[in-house]
Design a protein around this motif. Structure first.
Motif, PDB file in Angstrom:
ATOM      1  N   UNK A   1       0.792  -1.045  -0.059  1.00  0.00           N
ATOM      2  CA  UNK A   1       0.077   0.020   0.017  1.00  0.00           C
ATOM      3  C   UNK A   1       0.908   1.240   0.076  1.00  0.00           C
ATOM      4  N   UNK A   2       0.475   2.200  -0.636  1.00  0.00           N
ATOM      5  CA  UNK A   2       1.035   3.660  -0.759  1.00  0.00           C
ATOM      6  C   UNK A   2       0.806   4.219   0.635  1.00  0.00           C
ATOM      7  N   UNK A   3       1.972   4.593   1.391  1.00  0.00           N
ATOM      8  CA  UNK A   3       1.739   5.040   2.747  1.00  0.00           C
ATOM      9  C   UNK A   3       1.679   6.561   2.807  1.00  0.00           C
ATOM     10  N   UNK A   4       2.067   7.101   1.713  1.00  0.00           N
ATOM     11  CA  UNK A   4       2.339   8.688   1.767  1.00  0.00           C
ATOM     12  C   UNK A   4       1.017   9.213   0.832  1.00  0.00           C
ATOM     13  N   UNK A   5      -0.042   8.480   0.459  1.00  0.00           N
ATOM     14  CA  UNK A   5      -1.191   9.123  -0.025  1.00  0.00           C
ATOM     15  C   UNK A   5      -2.151   9.585   0.982  1.00  0.00           C
ATOM     16  N   UNK A   6      -2.937  10.844   0.476  1.00  0.00           N
ATOM     17  CA  UNK A   6      -3.859  11.418   1.539  1.00  0.00           C
ATOM     18  C   UNK A   6      -4.910  10.600   1.938  1.00  0.00           C
ATOM     19  N   UNK A   7      -5.542   9.380   1.247  1.00  0.00           N
ATOM     20  CA  UNK A   7      -6.572   8.758   1.661  1.00  0.00           C
ATOM     21  C   UNK A   7      -5.986   7.295   1.728  1.00  0.00           C
ATOM     22  N   UNK A   8      -7.007   6.287   2.126  1.00  0.00           N
ATOM     23  CA  UNK A   8      -6.772   4.886   2.217  1.00  0.00           C
ATOM     24  C   UNK A   8      -8.165   4.252   2.121  1.00  0.00           C
ATOM     25  N   UNK A   9      -8.163   2.926   1.497  1.00  0.00           N
ATOM     26  CA  UNK A   9      -9.289   2.265   1.133  1.00  0.00           C
ATOM     27  C   UNK A   9      -9.629   1.467   2.444  1.00  0.00           C
ATOM     28  N   UNK A  10     -10.417   1.550   3.162  1.00  0.00           N
ATOM     29  CA  UNK A  10     -11.132   0.799   4.267  1.00  0.00           C
ATOM     30  C   UNK A  10     -11.967  -0.228   3.916  1.00  0.00           C
ATOM     31  N   UNK A  11     -11.840  -1.406   4.279  1.00  0.00           N
ATOM     32  CA  UNK A  11     -12.679  -2.569   3.984  1.00  0.00           C
ATOM     33  C   UNK A  11     -14.080  -2.467   5.036  1.00  0.00           C
ATOM     34  N   UNK A  12     -15.358  -2.175   4.165  1.00  0.00           N
ATOM     35  CA  UNK A  12     -16.479  -2.265   5.117  1.00  0.00           C
ATOM     36  C   UNK A  12     -17.233  -3.457   5.246  1.00  0.00           C
ATOM     37  N   UNK A  13     -17.345  -4.162   4.133  1.00  0.00           N
ATOM     38  CA  UNK A  13     -17.807  -5.580   4.208  1.00  0.00           C
ATOM     39  C   UNK A  13     -17.299  -6.431   3.122  1.00  0.00           C
ATOM     40  N   UNK A  14     -17.044  -7.665   3.521  1.00  0.00           N
ATOM     41  CA  UNK A  14     -16.394  -8.785   2.596  1.00  0.00           C
ATOM     42  C   UNK A  14     -17.778  -9.862   2.425  1.00  0.00           C
ATOM     43  N   UNK A  15     -18.304  -9.838   1.342  1.00  0.00           N
ATOM     44  CA  UNK A  15     -19.522 -10.770   1.063  1.00  0.00           C
ATOM     45  C   UNK A  15     -18.955 -11.981   0.340  1.00  0.00           C
ATOM     46  N   UNK A  16     -18.564 -13.038   0.604  1.00  0.00           N
ATOM     47  CA  UNK A  16     -18.450 -14.039  -0.213  1.00  0.00           C
ATOM     48  C   UNK A  16     -19.789 -14.889  -0.412  1.00  0.00           C
ATOM     49  N   UNK A  17     -19.576 -15.761  -1.340  1.00  0.00           N
ATOM     50  CA  UNK A  17     -20.936 -16.581  -1.700  1.00  0.00           C
ATOM     51  C   UNK A  17     -21.239 -17.224  -3.094  1.00  0.00           C
ATOM     52  N   UNK A  18     -20.266 -16.359  -4.045  1.00  0.00           N
ATOM     53  CA  UNK A  18     -20.461 -17.148  -5.150  1.00  0.00           C
ATOM     54  C   UNK A  18     -19.674 -18.410  -5.508  1.00  0.00           C
ATOM     55  N   UNK A  19     -20.036 -19.232  -6.096  1.00  0.00           N
ATOM     56  CA  UNK A  19     -19.199 -20.595  -6.211  1.00  0.00           C
ATOM     57  C   UNK A  19     -18.002 -20.403  -6.994  1.00  0.00           C
ATOM     58  N   UNK A  20     -18.079 -19.275  -7.836  1.00  0.00           N
ATOM     59  CA  UNK A  20     -17.219 -19.211  -9.127  1.00  0.00           C
ATOM     60  C   UNK A  20     -16.693 -17.823  -9.149  1.00  0.00           C
ATOM     61  N   UNK A  21     -15.788 -17.331  -9.962  1.00  0.00           N
ATOM     62  CA  UNK A  21     -15.524 -15.828 -10.062  1.00  0.00           C
ATOM     63  C   UNK A  21     -16.385 -15.007 -10.176  1.00  0.00           C
ATOM     64  N   UNK A  22     -16.779 -13.799  -9.401  1.00  0.00           N
ATOM     65  CA  UNK A  22     -17.428 -12.880  -9.663  1.00  0.00           C
ATOM     66  C   UNK A  22     -17.218 -11.604 -10.513  1.00  0.00           C
ATOM     67  N   UNK A  23     -18.168 -11.493 -11.661  1.00  0.00           N
ATOM     68  CA  UNK A  23     -17.544 -10.818 -12.754  1.00  0.00           C
ATOM     69  C   UNK A  23     -17.991  -9.257 -12.491  1.00  0.00           C
ATOM     70  N   UNK A  24     -18.960  -8.848 -11.856  1.00  0.00           N
ATOM     71  CA  UNK A  24     -19.456  -7.555 -11.946  1.00  0.00           C
ATOM     72  C   UNK A  24     -20.473  -7.161 -10.759  1.00  0.00           C
ATOM     73  N   UNK A  25     -20.263  -5.957 -10.396  1.00  0.00           N
ATOM     74  CA  UNK A  25     -21.138  -5.406  -9.217  1.00  0.00           C
ATOM     75  C   UNK A  25     -21.989  -4.277  -9.840  1.00  0.00           C
ATOM     76  N   UNK A  26     -23.091  -4.191  -9.268  1.00  0.00           N
ATOM     77  CA  UNK A  26     -24.224  -3.102  -9.751  1.00  0.00           C
ATOM     78  C   UNK A  26     -24.853  -2.411  -8.669  1.00  0.00           C
ATOM     79  N   UNK A  27     -24.650  -1.213  -8.235  1.00  0.00           N
ATOM     80  CA  UNK A  27     -25.695  -0.454  -7.362  1.00  0.00           C
ATOM     81  C   UNK A  27     -26.906  -0.113  -7.675  1.00  0.00           C
TER      82      UNK A  27
END
Length: 355
Positions: A1-27
């Motif tokens: 991870x780039x420590x000198x960047x102004x922001x970071x990505x924080x994991x909010x939720x990990x949602x496993x469940x698909x039996x094979x690769x997940x291709x796309x997400x859509x809100x």
């Protein structure tokens, strides 16, 4: 991870469940729902709500799995602007149109009764459908395929669709379609290294009015800027290009970004948070498992009208696997949230926070 960047990505939720690769997400654009699709031929839906009253923290929960009935991988999903209809594009060459029985307009529509059913199956592509997308008005649906074509469908009442055009401008597999956020302009990206732009001519139907060339390998993904007329593209050549509209039917490349070591499979341009004068945040991801978030800003220079600053970056976002999709949450109160889908079969939700 780039420590000198102004922001970071924080994991909010990990949602496993698909039996094979997940291709796309859509809100979902109108309700607190997130959908994902997979090589396991299913669509999974998750609802989200504040963890506590008045809290910014969100709790995600799986509320529905749609088997779909597609005979091969579900590669792409797209919500209609109303949030009541979902389209699925499959490697079986068909496009499914899904609506929920007894649909409610409540905020918690994701948790109410009523199964999702396929109300229409659109046939026409000769082989794998790679991408589907609704226009901002919801009156048009586009699909593209390995058969080198882009189809445009008119959405009619009672789940009826009419083909308005079959566009055969690309010389290779078409990877992605994306509609302009306010105009009926369609963009497509292809294995032939180009981007095509289409509009409707009342006398001649849909036609390609411009070809954007510059990438040196497959163009995987496209996303339009939320404000102003910019288009971003990502490629196998390890670059992201930003194209600016300089005349009604003329676009030019104004910025090239680098930050990935492998193919950049997905990009998403959100409104972002912070200064109102910026052009939002661009998220990029791909075969190196990295997620980058860039802040985009306009300048007063004609030659270089756009600048980008890397805000946040994380490596190994889905373990050792590829990250196949990234998408910003469309809700203004959650504009710092993005979701990803990976080869590990999971969907993850991230928040951009100060370092």
């Amino acid at each position: 991870m780039d420590v000198d960047l102004p922001c970071k990505l924080e994991l909010v939720s990990d949602l496993p469940g698909h039996d094979e690769r997940a291709w796309q997400v859509a809100w979902n654009p109108t309700k607190p729902l997130l959908a994902s699709c997979s090589a396991d031929k299913s669509v999974r839906m998750y609802s989200y709500r504040p963890s506590d009253h008045g809290s910014r923290d969100l709790s995600f929960s799986h509320v529905r799995t749609i088997p779909t009935g597609h005979t091969k991988t579900v590669r792409s999903i797209a919500w209609a602007p109303s949030g009541k209809t979902l389209a699925t594009g499959s490697f079986d060459s068909n496009v499914g149109i899904w609506e929920r029985e007894d649909a409610s307009d409540s905020e918690d529509a994701g948790e109410t009764t009523g199964d999702w059913e396929c109300v229409t199956l659109l046939e026409g592509h000769e082989t794998e459908c790679k991408s589907v997308g609704y226009s901002s008005s919801g009156t048009l649906l586009a699909s593209c395929s390995r058969d080198k074509t882009v189809w445009i469908w008119e959405v009619k009442p009672d789940a009826d669709f009419e083909c308005m055009g079959v566009l055969m401008e690309h010389s290779q597999d078409v990877k992605c379609v994306a509609w302009h956020p306010s105009e009926e302009i369609l963009a497509s990206a292809s294995y032939d290294d180009t981007i095509k732009l289409y509009v409707d001519d009342p006398s001649e139907d849909w036609f390609c009015f411009s070809t954007l060339s510059g990438h040196k390998s497959t163009v995987w993904s496209l996303t339009w800027s939320p404000r102003e007329s910019y288009l971003a593209s990502s490629s196998d050549d390890l670059t992201i290009r930003i194209w600016k509209r300089v005349e009604e039917h003329k676009w030019r490349s104004v910025l090239e970004l680098r930050g990935h070591e492998r193919s950049i499979y997905s990009i998403s341009w959100g409104v972002g948070k912070g200064a109102s004068e910026n052009l939002g945040w661009l998220a990029t991801t791909g075969g190196d498992g990295k997620i980058n978030v860039w802040e985009m800003n306009e300048t007063q220079h004609i030659k270089d009208p756009l600048t980008a600053k890397l805000l946040a970056s994380i490596s190994g976002a889905h373990g050792v696997g590829d990250v196949n999709s990234v998408s910003w949450c469309p809700r203004p109160d959650h504009a710092d949230l993005l979701a990803t889908a990976g080869d590990d079969g999971s969907v993850k939700v991230w928040r951009v926070v100060p370092s």
